[in-house]
Design an enzyme around this catalytic site. Structure first.
Site, short mmCIF file in Angstrom:
data_model
loop_
_atom_site.label_atom_id
_atom_site.label_comp_id
_atom_site.label_asym_id
_atom_site.label_seq_id
_atom_site.Cartn_x
_atom_site.Cartn_y
_atom_site.Cartn_z
N ILE A 115 -4.28 -4.20 -9.01
CA ILE A 115 -5.41 -4.38 -8.11
C ILE A 115 -6.60 -4.78 -8.97
CG2 ILE A 115 -6.99 -3.22 -6.53
CD1 ILE A 115 -4.59 -1.58 -5.60
N LEU A 116 -7.25 -5.86 -8.59
CA LEU A 116 -8.37 -6.38 -9.40
C LEU A 116 -9.68 -5.75 -8.94
CD1 LEU A 116 -7.04 -10.02 -9.29
CD2 LEU A 116 -7.21 -8.59 -11.36
N ASP A 122 -5.00 -8.19 0.13
CA ASP A 122 -4.27 -9.02 1.11
C ASP A 122 -5.10 -9.35 2.35
OD1 ASP A 122 -2.02 -8.89 -0.57
OD2 ASP A 122 -1.25 -7.10 0.40
N MET A 177 1.07 -7.35 -10.17
CA MET A 177 1.03 -6.04 -9.53
C MET A 177 -0.14 -5.17 -10.02
SD MET A 177 3.49 -6.55 -7.57
CE MET A 177 3.85 -4.98 -6.81
N HIS A 221 1.50 -13.86 -0.49
CA HIS A 221 1.97 -12.58 0.04
C HIS A 221 3.13 -12.86 1.01
CE1 HIS A 221 1.69 -8.38 1.20
NE2 HIS A 221 1.82 -8.78 2.46
N GLU A 281 8.04 -19.50 0.33
CA GLU A 281 6.96 -19.25 -0.64
C GLU A 281 6.94 -20.35 -1.69
OE1 GLU A 281 6.55 -15.30 -2.33
OE2 GLU A 281 7.70 -14.42 -0.69
N ARG A 313 -9.81 0.09 -15.96
CA ARG A 313 -9.59 -1.03 -15.05
C ARG A 313 -10.62 -2.14 -15.30
NH1 ARG A 313 -6.20 -1.48 -10.84
NH2 ARG A 313 -5.34 0.60 -10.83
C1 GRF Z 1 6.66 -12.66 -4.01
O1 GRF Z 1 7.38 -12.24 -2.88
C2 GRF Z 1 5.20 -12.77 -3.68
O2 GRF Z 1 4.94 -13.18 -2.37
C3 GRF Z 1 4.70 -11.36 -3.90
O3 GRF Z 1 5.42 -10.90 -5.03
C4 GRF Z 1 6.66 -11.60 -5.11
C5 GRF Z 1 6.72 -12.20 -6.47
O4 GRF Z 1 7.96 -12.81 -6.72
N1 GRF Z 1 3.27 -11.32 -4.08
P1 GRF Z 1 8.14 -13.73 -7.97
O5 GRF Z 1 7.81 -12.91 -9.21
O6 GRF Z 1 7.24 -14.92 -7.82
O7 GRF Z 1 9.59 -14.13 -7.96
#
Ligand code: GRF
Length: 222
Positions: free
Chosen positions: A98-99, A151, A96, A115, A180, A71
């Site tokens: 964890i840093l 988060d 996806m 998020h 978003e 990691r």
């Molecule tokens: C989004 O819902 C974001 O909020 C979450 O992961 C999803 C990524 O979607 N962290 P995308 O790859 O930007 O379409």
């Protein structure tokens, strides 16, 4: 003022990346996509970056093996690539991984995440299912600075949406995703312009002339 160099870190489809690409297409937008970095070689979002002519890089975490050392090595490679590209701001967009605390510390104040919930509620995964199960009536999304705990970092902006009777997780996710795509570019703009920042006290400070509706898109108070 020179445009801020943004790196977008993705693992998947990259619709939030697309919203940032689209925002950066405006000459007046204060940032440019200088790097799109994925830990997954097949991430569909890489094609979006390619189509937009943005530089891409894959750092495949699987090549680093497992465990804390792997990691740390992966995050060191990430950091080196970001430095090499002279990145000012790092935007996690469906990244996806964890840093490590070391990485987060190094990029503190320059590392953002989006998020799909109104944080601090519903951190983690499977957020939409959990919100429907809990019966919440108002959902939304949050852009925040990244801190060591997942988060949990200081909030920059939020947008709310209703949860409607009959919604399933996919329907709710689609409604949130629409917000978003408005919220991330709006928040990146504020940070890139230097009109919002993370202070040494670990809170987000806005210039006085930032309209209330800039970091709070829905409902819009201004
Ligand atoms: C989004 O819902 C974001 O909020 C979450 O992961 C999803 C990524 O979607 N962290 P995308 O790859 O930007 O379409």
């Amino acid at each position: 003022m020179a445009k801020k160099k943004v790196a977008v870190l993705i693992s998947g489809r990259g619709t939030n990346l697309q919203s940032l690409i689209d925002a950066c297409a405006d000459k007046k937008y204060p940032a440019e996509i200088a790097l799109v970095l994925s830990n997954c070689p097949g991430a569909p979002g890489l094609d979006r970056a390619g189509a937009a002519g943005a530089p891409t890089l894959v750092i495949d975490h699987q090549l680093y093996g497992k465990g804390p050392q792997a990691r740390a090595a992966f995050d060191a490679a990430l950091s080196a690539a970001l430095e090499e590209a002279r990145i000012d701001l790092v935007c996690l967009a469906g990244f996806m991984r964890i840093l490590t605390p070391g990485f987060v510390e190094k990029w503190s104040g320059r590392l953002l995440n989006i998020h799909p919930s109104l944080l601090p509620s519903f951190k983690g995964l499977h957020v939409h299912e959990r919100m429907i199960e809990a019966g919440v009536k108002i959902a939304g999304c949050t852009v925040h600075f990244v801190s060591a705990e997942m988060d949990s970092g200081p909030i920059i902006g939020q947008a709310a949406v209703p949860v409607l009777p009959g919604d399933d997780a996919d329907m709710l996710a689609a409604r949130i995703l629409e917000q978003e795509h408005r919220l991330y570019p709006a928040c990146v703009k504020l940070i890139a312009e230097g009109r919002a920042r993370l202070t040494a006290r670990g809170v987000v400070e806005f210039d006085n002339d930032v309209a209330a509706g800039a970091p709070m898109l829905n409902p819009n108070p201004s």
